[in-house]
Design an enzyme around this catalytic site. Sequence first.
Site, short mmCIF file in Angstrom:
data_model
loop_
_atom_site.label_atom_id
_atom_site.label_comp_id
_atom_site.label_asym_id
_atom_site.label_seq_id
_atom_site.Cartn_x
_atom_site.Cartn_y
_atom_site.Cartn_z
N LYS A 1 69.32 59.97 64.00
CA LYS A 1 68.61 58.82 64.27
C LYS A 1 69.66 57.65 65.22
O LYS A 1 69.26 56.87 65.96
CB LYS A 1 68.16 57.94 63.07
N ARG B 1 71.48 54.67 83.98
CA ARG B 1 70.64 55.59 85.20
C ARG B 1 69.73 54.17 85.77
O ARG B 1 69.13 54.77 86.71
CB ARG B 1 69.88 56.39 84.67
N LYS C 1 67.21 52.49 84.55
CA LYS C 1 65.67 52.98 84.33
C LYS C 1 65.27 51.65 83.53
O LYS C 1 64.85 51.84 82.33
CB LYS C 1 65.50 54.31 83.67
N GLN D 1 62.00 51.34 81.75
CA GLN D 1 61.62 52.24 80.46
C GLN D 1 62.14 51.78 79.29
O GLN D 1 61.61 52.21 78.04
CB GLN D 1 62.13 53.62 80.70
N HIS E 1 60.12 50.57 72.85
CA HIS E 1 61.45 51.57 72.67
C HIS E 1 62.43 51.26 71.84
O HIS E 1 62.83 51.48 71.03
CB HIS E 1 61.61 51.90 74.26
N HIS F 1 61.33 50.64 68.13
CA HIS F 1 61.26 51.99 67.52
C HIS F 1 62.69 52.67 67.28
O HIS F 1 62.74 53.02 65.93
CB HIS F 1 60.56 52.84 68.28
N TYR G 1 61.11 68.66 75.81
CA TYR G 1 60.28 68.31 77.13
C TYR G 1 61.36 67.60 77.94
O TYR G 1 61.38 67.68 79.19
CB TYR G 1 59.18 67.20 76.90
N LYS H 1 52.78 66.59 79.49
CA LYS H 1 53.76 65.24 79.18
C LYS H 1 52.79 64.28 78.71
O LYS H 1 52.97 63.33 77.92
CB LYS H 1 54.36 64.89 80.41
N THR I 1 52.51 60.95 73.83
CA THR I 1 52.43 59.80 73.41
C THR I 1 51.09 59.98 72.37
O THR I 1 51.28 59.38 71.40
CB THR I 1 51.88 58.46 74.22
#
Length: 254
Positions: free
Chosen positions: A114, A127, A129, A132, A137, A140, A180, A197, A201
């Site tokens: 974790k 990167r 990003k 995202q 995110h 969590h 994935y 994909k 979710t």
Amino acid sequence: MSLAALYDFVFTYDVENKYIIKHPSVLYSVIAAYILFVKWIGPALMENRKAFEMRNILIFYNFFQAIGNTFIAYEIISGLIEFWDERCMVKYNPELPKLIQRAFKPAWFLFLVKHIDLLDTVFFVLRKKQSQITFLHVFHHAGMCLIAIWGITRLHMTPGFYIAIGFAINTIIHIIMYTYYGLAAIGPNMRKYLWWKKYLTLIQITQIFFIAMYLFVGILTGCEELGTIEILAFSYIVLNLVLFLNFYRKYKKE
């Protein structure tokens, strides 16, 4: 740290005597640093820099995590099978010391995994990003680390079978997800194999709902005890469910 010391740290399960467990402030500092880095420090550092190309790192990382979660899932599920008949009101079961001893190994590896999960977000930052890195995110990942810290430091005080059930399902879901992401990191030529994909979710939502229902029904039937920890756990699960449903609703609109 020498290789011997690293091996001893990772592969010995005398959890309560490990430095970071005896000093949880170190762990809370890691989570605080994670949030600061991914939300503010990291983006500021990367603002005028070119995004890192991390293909090989991502392939290794994601498959490493998939393998790690596979091992943990096996350990938890085999324990569930072994102690299934002892699942109700486990806190008062005379077999509790044996059960807790059995749980320390997967709990320790789950705790490590974790925290390694936090690299997900760090890689997004490197990167560039940033889109995202949503509230869901970060919440969590940070929340799961806090649960892992709570679980590993209080395993002998607040046992509940729902915890093992929840993490068994959670690790299976993470096997699917990291597989994935590992395949996706290989390159565009893998896209035709990744049609599933759109279900990722939905799978996460299903697991959260199932865990919530298991705990809810367990409490109603007297199989699980209703205490402060259970109330907090159920609240956290429901909050995650709401956040994931909201994310899925937005995803479906796109």
